[in-house]
Write a protein that holds these residues in place. Structure first.
Motif, mmCIF file in Angstrom:
data_model
loop_
_atom_site.group_PDB
_atom_site.id
_atom_site.type_symbol
_atom_site.label_atom_id
_atom_site.label_comp_id
_atom_site.label_asym_id
_atom_site.label_seq_id
_atom_site.Cartn_x
_atom_site.Cartn_y
_atom_site.Cartn_z
ATOM 1 N N ILE A 203 -2.085 -1.403 -8.262
ATOM 2 C CA ILE A 203 -3.164 -2.180 -8.903
ATOM 3 C C ILE A 203 -4.504 -1.945 -8.201
ATOM 4 C CG2 ILE A 203 -2.764 -4.322 -7.591
ATOM 5 C CD1 ILE A 203 -3.787 -4.179 -11.300
ATOM 6 N N THR A 204 -4.494 -1.748 -6.885
ATOM 7 C CA THR A 204 -5.773 -1.505 -6.197
ATOM 8 C C THR A 204 -6.437 -0.252 -6.756
ATOM 9 O OG1 THR A 204 -4.794 -2.505 -4.252
ATOM 10 C CG2 THR A 204 -6.875 -1.377 -3.926
ATOM 11 N N GLY A 280 -3.737 -5.695 0.649
ATOM 12 C CA GLY A 280 -2.321 -5.358 0.482
ATOM 13 C C GLY A 280 -1.385 -6.185 1.323
ATOM 14 N N GLU A 281 -1.853 -6.722 2.434
ATOM 15 C CA GLU A 281 -0.984 -7.482 3.332
ATOM 16 C C GLU A 281 -1.898 -8.200 4.326
ATOM 17 O OE1 GLU A 281 0.888 -4.673 6.122
ATOM 18 O OE2 GLU A 281 -0.318 -3.157 5.142
ATOM 19 N N PRO A 282 -1.360 -9.170 5.027
ATOM 20 C CA PRO A 282 -2.195 -9.833 6.018
ATOM 21 C C PRO A 282 -2.651 -8.816 7.067
ATOM 22 C CG PRO A 282 -0.137 -11.046 5.651
ATOM 23 C CD PRO A 282 0.001 -9.743 4.927
ATOM 24 N N ASP A 304 -11.550 -9.250 3.766
ATOM 25 C CA ASP A 304 -10.087 -9.264 3.700
ATOM 26 C C ASP A 304 -9.746 -9.864 2.338
ATOM 27 O OD1 ASP A 304 -7.394 -9.683 3.935
ATOM 28 O OD2 ASP A 304 -7.497 -11.013 5.667
ATOM 29 N N THR A 305 -9.417 -8.980 1.400
ATOM 30 C CA THR A 305 -9.279 -9.404 0.004
ATOM 31 C C THR A 305 -7.824 -9.712 -0.319
ATOM 32 O OG1 THR A 305 -9.000 -7.110 -0.682
ATOM 33 C CG2 THR A 305 -11.245 -7.983 -0.692
ATOM 34 N N PHE A 306 -7.558 -10.934 -0.666
ATOM 35 C CA PHE A 306 -6.199 -11.298 -1.103
ATOM 36 C C PHE A 306 -6.152 -11.295 -2.624
ATOM 37 C CE2 PHE A 306 -3.453 -14.346 -3.115
ATOM 38 C CZ PHE A 306 -2.212 -13.947 -2.649
ATOM 39 N N TRP A 307 -5.178 -10.591 -3.156
ATOM 40 C CA TRP A 307 -4.943 -10.616 -4.599
ATOM 41 C C TRP A 307 -3.609 -9.957 -4.888
ATOM 42 C CZ3 TRP A 307 -6.052 -6.022 -7.843
ATOM 43 C CH2 TRP A 307 -6.442 -4.908 -7.110
ATOM 44 N N GLN A 308 -3.261 -9.802 -6.153
ATOM 45 C CA GLN A 308 -1.941 -9.300 -6.541
ATOM 46 C C GLN A 308 -2.064 -8.485 -7.826
ATOM 47 O OE1 GLN A 308 -0.341 -13.341 -7.159
ATOM 48 N NE2 GLN A 308 1.081 -12.873 -5.509
ATOM 49 N N THR A 309 -1.035 -7.712 -8.123
ATOM 50 C CA THR A 309 -0.992 -6.992 -9.403
ATOM 51 C C THR A 309 -1.258 -8.001 -10.527
ATOM 52 O OG1 THR A 309 0.698 -5.545 -8.466
ATOM 53 C CG2 THR A 309 0.482 -5.525 -10.867
ATOM 54 N N ASP A 393 3.302 -16.549 -2.400
ATOM 55 C CA ASP A 393 2.850 -16.421 -1.013
ATOM 56 C C ASP A 393 2.644 -17.797 -0.400
ATOM 57 O OD1 ASP A 393 2.209 -13.542 -0.244
ATOM 58 O OD2 ASP A 393 1.253 -13.696 -2.211
ATOM 59 N N VAL A 405 -3.629 -16.230 4.472
ATOM 60 C CA VAL A 405 -2.380 -15.962 3.744
ATOM 61 C C VAL A 405 -1.319 -15.562 4.764
ATOM 62 C CG1 VAL A 405 -1.284 -14.536 1.976
ATOM 63 C CG2 VAL A 405 -3.667 -15.255 1.703
ATOM 64 N N ARG A 408 4.896 -13.570 2.023
ATOM 65 C CA ARG A 408 5.741 -13.978 0.899
ATOM 66 C C ARG A 408 6.676 -15.118 1.293
ATOM 67 N NH1 ARG A 408 3.972 -12.093 -3.848
ATOM 68 N NH2 ARG A 408 5.960 -12.870 -4.603
ATOM 69 N N ASN A 414 6.901 -6.690 2.099
ATOM 70 C CA ASN A 414 5.721 -5.863 1.933
ATOM 71 C C ASN A 414 5.781 -4.734 2.960
ATOM 72 O OD1 ASN A 414 3.029 -4.954 1.738
ATOM 73 N ND2 ASN A 414 2.395 -6.986 1.045
ATOM 74 N N LEU A 419 4.908 -3.744 -2.238
ATOM 75 C CA LEU A 419 5.736 -4.927 -2.426
ATOM 76 C C LEU A 419 7.091 -4.501 -2.976
ATOM 77 C CD1 LEU A 419 5.116 -7.945 -2.155
ATOM 78 C CD2 LEU A 419 4.673 -7.976 -4.610
HETATM 79 O O1 PRX Z 1 1.907 -10.940 -0.356
HETATM 80 C C1 PRX Z 1 0.610 -10.693 -0.834
HETATM 81 C C2 PRX Z 1 0.149 -9.327 -0.348
HETATM 82 O O2 PRX Z 1 0.487 -8.416 -1.372
HETATM 83 C C3 PRX Z 1 1.084 -9.113 -2.478
HETATM 84 C C4 PRX Z 1 0.667 -8.496 -3.778
HETATM 85 O O3 PRX Z 1 1.163 -7.197 -3.846
HETATM 86 P P1 PRX Z 1 0.764 -6.264 -5.058
HETATM 87 O O4 PRX Z 1 0.968 -6.976 -6.335
HETATM 88 O O5 PRX Z 1 1.496 -4.979 -4.857
HETATM 89 O O6 PRX Z 1 -0.782 -6.027 -4.888
HETATM 90 C C5 PRX Z 1 -1.246 -5.469 -3.699
HETATM 91 C C6 PRX Z 1 -2.733 -5.208 -3.795
HETATM 92 C C7 PRX Z 1 -3.557 -6.299 -4.299
HETATM 93 C C8 PRX Z 1 0.602 -10.525 -2.333
HETATM 94 O O7 PRX Z 1 1.451 -11.433 -3.024
HETATM 95 N N1 PRX Z 1 -1.301 -9.267 -0.092
HETATM 96 C C9 PRX Z 1 -2.229 -8.597 -0.810
HETATM 97 N N2 PRX Z 1 -3.438 -8.703 -0.237
HETATM 98 C C10 PRX Z 1 -3.295 -9.478 0.873
HETATM 99 C C11 PRX Z 1 -1.933 -9.850 0.943
HETATM 100 N N3 PRX Z 1 -1.478 -10.661 1.908
HETATM 101 C C12 PRX Z 1 -2.369 -11.110 2.826
HETATM 102 N N4 PRX Z 1 -3.678 -10.779 2.820
HETATM 103 C C13 PRX Z 1 -4.190 -9.975 1.876
HETATM 104 N N5 PRX Z 1 -5.485 -9.649 1.908
#
Ligand code: PRX
Length: 513
Positions: A203-204, A280-282, A304-309, A393, A405, A408, A414, A419
């Motif tokens: 997704i990134t 992608g991860e912490p 530090d961008t937190f997001w998901q697919t 999460d 964050v 999981r 991860n 993931l």
């Molecule tokens: O656990 C979180 C972690 O990656 C998961 C989402 O994975 P995916 O759908 O493959 O997308 C990855 C790219 C956006 C989340 O549920 N995650 C993603 N970004 C972070 C993170 N955990 C901590 N900090 C982040 N910045």
């Protein structure tokens, strides 16, 4: 264009299995233009995984490349597609057209191998070379008019039951959010040069290599290769060469690069950098500090961008220059996003505390459904805490209101930002010829963040030894892909069963109903 001449029309799914070449971006945009739903699968997935995804979305057209070099390794992409198409045919589904970018001819391998002619076997009537059909296509193509809520693309992500989920994003909301987050989170200004190192298969890559930058007419770097080839300073060479202003990568890459001597970074002029992104991860504070000090010379903002697919774009992130930074905190919600922390019983935790990270309101790019499986969409994301979108999460809020964050809280792990579900790997073990039973869990790993630690019980007199270990690892590579290979496999003469005497996989499936 050429897809249109192959009968692809609005709403049809197009499977894509590509390396990081321009044609990957062109394919996605071509699909968007004619209203087809692209379903790109990371070109590190095995033919089994790819076949499963083609079958799920019933893609009759596939776009790939003959192969690609990843460092010194040749990836036989078309061969993997051939295997996947055979597996689909065995299940009664035929891919009708396979478009192949002839890529190997235009690159030289690290060992000096140069393919002068196309080497890939082609199936008459089904397979065509991109280079043969694209020049014949018209250079203009009237766009298909789409409603805001019409699907733009789908992208599979791991599910805790082991079966991948086809996350579906729509045209209006996704694009709006991709464009807006890109502009504000990276503080992109005209003439800046931006580089996101993610593969387009995740997704990134979709949001921050293709749609976000292009919707802002941004100049970006598209890189095919690894951070370690031809040398371990490849990233810094590129930043220096193209005077990159915004650089976006994953903690796993930062941790891998931290191992090498500082001079590999210091010898390059990185003064063009303004914003450094992590995804992608912490990100652990040591990696954050290295990134901040050595790469950013203590003058760049780290986002530090937190997001998901599923979220389509950034939902928690600091804003450069505006948010005082804390190493490892995804900080605050993006505009319009409302995060909430809940305890196990669904009560809201206000102020300082730790709990389940959920969102109480939708935002434009929240996924709309799981392809062909709206029930699973509701059960997975909206049932545990009715009225909220559940991320899966955990997070904590500190005294200053910053969100951190923690990772999981389900059966997912991860590995290097990928993931995956423990159940997916377990079910692979359970299908071995020697009838093994497996149980996988997650162990912390200094570079990958997390890795797979598996316990195996063998029956049928299989001897637990080097040979078996090799076979088991190979099995996971074939079932899922090389990136899923377990780091540790331990002999477990007996594994506990659940109360009902079932294996873990069956119970989880039941839980989700
Ligand atoms: O656990 C979180 C972690 O990656 C998961 C989402 O994975 P995916 O759908 O493959 O997308 C990855 C790219 C956006 C989340 O549920 N995650 C993603 N970004 C972070 C993170 N955990 C901590 N900090 C982040 N910045």
């Amino acid at each position: 264009m050429c897809s249109k001449s192959r009968g692809v029309k609005k709403g049809d799914r197009v499977a894509v299995y590509m390396p990081m070449v321009l044609e990957a971006v062109i394919t996605l945009l071509a699909c968007a233009r004619i209203g087809a739903i692209h379903s790109l699968v990371f070109a590190g997935f095995s033919s089994d995984s790819f076949a499963e995804r083609i079958l799920d979305c019933e893609a009759r057209v596939l776009v790939t490349a003959d192969g690609a070099w990843r460092g010194e390794k040749l990836l036989q992409l078309k061969y993997i597609c051939d295997q996947a198409m055979i597996k689909c045919a065995q299940k009664g589904f035929n891919v009708e057209t396979c478009v192949v970018v002839s890529h190997l001819k235009r690159v030289t391998s690290p060992q000096g191998i140069h393919y002068k002619s196309n080497q890939t076997p082609m199936t008459e009537g089904r397979d065509v070379y991109w280079q043969d059909i694209v020049p014949q296509a018209s250079t203009s193509c009237y766009p298909e008019w789409m409603e805001a809520e019409d699907p733009l693309f789908m992208l599979y992500t791991s599910g805790s039951t082991g079966k991948p989920k086809g996350v579906l994003h729509t045209t209006g909301g996704y694009l709006l959010y991709a464009a807006t987050t890109f502009k504000y989170v990276f503080d992109y200004k005209p003439n800046d040069v931006y580089w996101c190192t993610a593969d387009v298969g995740w997704i990134t890559g979709h949001t921050y290599v293709v749609y976000g930058p292009l919707a802002n007419a941004a100049t970006s770097v598209l890189y095919e290769g690894t951070p370690f080839y031809p040398d371990n300073d490849r990233f810094w060479t590129i930043v220096d060469k193209y005077k990159v202003n915004q650089f976006y990568t994953a903690p796993t890459a930062i941790r891998a690069l931290m191992k090498f001597e500082d001079d590999l970074v210091k010898k390059h002029d990185l003064s063009s950098l303004k914003v450094l992104g992590s995804v992608g991860e912490p990100i652990n504070p040591e990696a954050w500090m290295w990134y901040y000090k050595l790469v950013g010379h203590e003058k760049c903002s780290i986002v530090d961008t937190f997001w998901q697919t599923e979220t389509g774009g950034h939902v928690l992130t600091p804003l450069p220059g505006a948010t005082p930074m804390k190493p490892g905190a995804a900080a605050f919600p993006f505009f319009g996003v409302q995060p909430v922390l809940l305890d196990e019983s669904g009560r809201e935790i206000k102020g300082e505390g730790e709990g389940y990270l959920v969102f109480s309101r939708p935002w434009p790019s929240l996924m709309r459904t799981l392809y062909n499986n709206h029930d699973r969409y509701e059960t997975t994301y909206f049932t545990k805490f009715p009225g909220y979108y559940c991320t899966g999460d955990g997070a904590k809020r500190d005294a200053d209101g910053y969100l951190w964050v923690t990772g999981r809280v389900d059966d997912m792990l991860n590995v290097s930002g990928h993931l995956m579900s423990t159940t997916e790997v377990e079910s692979g073990f359970n299908r071995t010829p020697f009838n093994s039973r497996g149980c996988c869990c997650c162990q912390t790993h200094p570079i990958k963040g997390e890795c797979l630690y598996c316990f195996i019980t063998t029956t049928d007199h299989a001897v637990f030894g080097e040979k078996l270990l090799k076979e088991l690892k190979q099995l996971v590579r074939e079932r899922i892909g090389p990136f899923a290979q377990p780091d540790v496999i331990q002999n477990a003469p007996a594994l506990p069963k659940t109360r009902s005497g079932k294996n873990h996989e069956e119970d989880i499936e039941e839980d989700c109903r």
